[in-house]
Write a protein that holds these residues in place. Structure first.
Motif, mmCIF file in Angstrom:
data_model
loop_
_atom_site.group_PDB
_atom_site.id
_atom_site.type_symbol
_atom_site.label_atom_id
_atom_site.label_comp_id
_atom_site.label_asym_id
_atom_site.label_seq_id
_atom_site.Cartn_x
_atom_site.Cartn_y
_atom_site.Cartn_z
ATOM 1 N N GLY A 111 -0.780 -8.454 -2.741
ATOM 2 C CA GLY A 111 -0.875 -7.092 -1.739
ATOM 3 C C GLY A 111 0.013 -5.439 -2.264
ATOM 4 O O GLY A 111 -0.939 -4.774 -2.382
ATOM 5 N N LEU A 112 1.266 -6.216 -3.137
ATOM 6 C CA LEU A 112 1.849 -4.474 -3.220
ATOM 7 C C LEU A 112 0.447 -4.122 -4.145
ATOM 8 O O LEU A 112 0.282 -2.680 -4.055
ATOM 9 N N GLU A 151 -2.291 -3.793 -4.831
ATOM 10 C CA GLU A 151 -3.455 -3.838 -4.126
ATOM 11 C C GLU A 151 -3.493 -2.338 -3.172
ATOM 12 O O GLU A 151 -4.181 -1.754 -3.872
ATOM 13 N N LEU A 152 -2.463 -2.317 -3.202
ATOM 14 C CA LEU A 152 -1.844 -0.775 -3.030
ATOM 15 C C LEU A 152 -1.829 0.398 -3.539
ATOM 16 O O LEU A 152 -2.165 1.286 -3.199
ATOM 17 N N SER A 153 -1.602 -0.224 -4.526
ATOM 18 C CA SER A 153 -1.069 0.566 -5.404
ATOM 19 C C SER A 153 -2.058 0.624 -6.624
ATOM 20 O O SER A 153 -1.192 0.434 -8.110
#
Length: 338
Positions: A29-30, A32-34
């Protein structure tokens, strides 16, 4: 992390995050967010990070475990282009070191400042990271869905209870109609709730109200707001009687932190009343949080762990209340299946 990159203290920063969930999913998730940032999440699968004198050694072991990701050509180029790198250490526990700074000689393969000594500092984000009440981590949509389901389940239970013996619901009805216009009968209350809920297309968007077409939950919220804690046990008692909660079911029931904070001056000894008290204060807290999230820009940001824990506490209570009320219908004990 994007916010922190604007106020960074050096080329290489380490951050520690404690996660009780799926750490690999958290890391993905990290990423994908960054996607455009030189950020490398690393799941900590080694021991260590308990001795301040061994911090440098522990960090190097973690970096070695992430070497494949760090030297990947596109990622390494991103690091060089930006001139900095953030490494997020995702662990199962909180960081308990008094000192988290240490000089580290970076490996000769490292994308920035290879083979040079840097001061490595680990910032623990477990409690320092703050989010708005509307942030995804708070899972407000799930909270709304549970409140919607609770409203529907209450209608089913109370309609059946009323049909069996209207005296069972009289005390609750008297309290819910107090200060409310248009409630000429208990059937009006149930029908009004059903009418409002039937207009909801997506339970994840549901917002209960105390004024516009209030449902059962809305009326409970309104009355609980207007009642001092020392007088809430009376409302709790009437609710428990109306839904037919029996002591064996109420004993040992999940109690929220909200119940502790809202406790009356005198302890509640009766298990049924205690269940009802937990129910009404949890409903109020859930409705308040849903409303606050809808106006998140009017409130401060809060530690992500605190916001997530509060939401989970309330969602657990609502979910178990729904299950218990459903079981009252299915059991046919006092309330029969419809």
């Amino acid at each position: 992390m994007a916010k922190r990159s604007d106020t960074r203290r050096g080329e290489l920063c380490f951050y520690w995050v404690a996660s009780g969930g799926d750490r690999d999913e958290f890391a993905q998730g990290l990423l994908e967010l960054s996607a455009d940032l030189p950020l490398c999440p690393v799941v900590v699968r080694i021991g260590g990070f308990v001795d301040p004198n061994a911090v440098a050694h522990d960090l190097l072991r973690v970096l070695e475990s992430a070497k494949t990701q760090l030297v990947r050509p596109d990622f390494a180029e991103r690091i060089r282009a930006e001139g900095w790198l953030d490494v997020v250490l995702i662990a199962r526990r909180e960081l308990e070191l008094d000192s988290t700074s240490s000089p580290v000689v970076l490996p000769d393969w490292f994308p920035v400042r290879a083979s040079t000594s840097v001061t490595a500092t680990i910032d623990d984000l477990t409690w320092s990271t703050r989010v708005a009440l509307s942030a995804g981590e708070v899972q407000v949509a799930d909270l709304r869905r549970l409140v919607f389901e609770l409203d529907r389940t209450l209608v089913r239970v109370l309609r059946t209870s009323h049909a069996q013996d209207h005296r069972r619901v009289n005390a609750l009805y008297d309290r819910l109609r107090s200060g409310s216009d248009g409630l000429e009968s208990f059937e009006d209350l149930l029908s009004g709730t059903e009418s409002t809920l039937n207009r909801i297309r997506n339970p994840g968007d549901y917002r209960p109200s105390v004024s516009r077409h209030p449902t059962l939950v809305g009326h409970i919220w309104r009355v609980t707001n207007a009642t001092a804690p020392d007088k809430l046990p009376a409302l709790a008692k009437s609710l428990a009687a109306a839904v037919g909660i029996a002591a064996p079911e109420a004993e040992g029931f999940y109690e929220t932190m909200t119940m502790v904070l809202e406790r009356p001056s005198q302890p509640i000894e009766d298990a049924n009343v205690r269940w009802g008290f937990n129910f009404v204060v949890s409903v109020r807290a859930a409705c308040q949080l849903i409303t606050a999230a809808a106006h998140a820009d009017e409130y401060a940001e809060y530690p992500v762990q605190l916001a997530r824990s509060l939401s989970l506490d309330l969602r657990t209570s609502l979910d178990r209340s729904i299950d218990l009320l459903d079981s009252r219908i299915l059991a046919g004990d006092g309330i029969v299946s419809d």
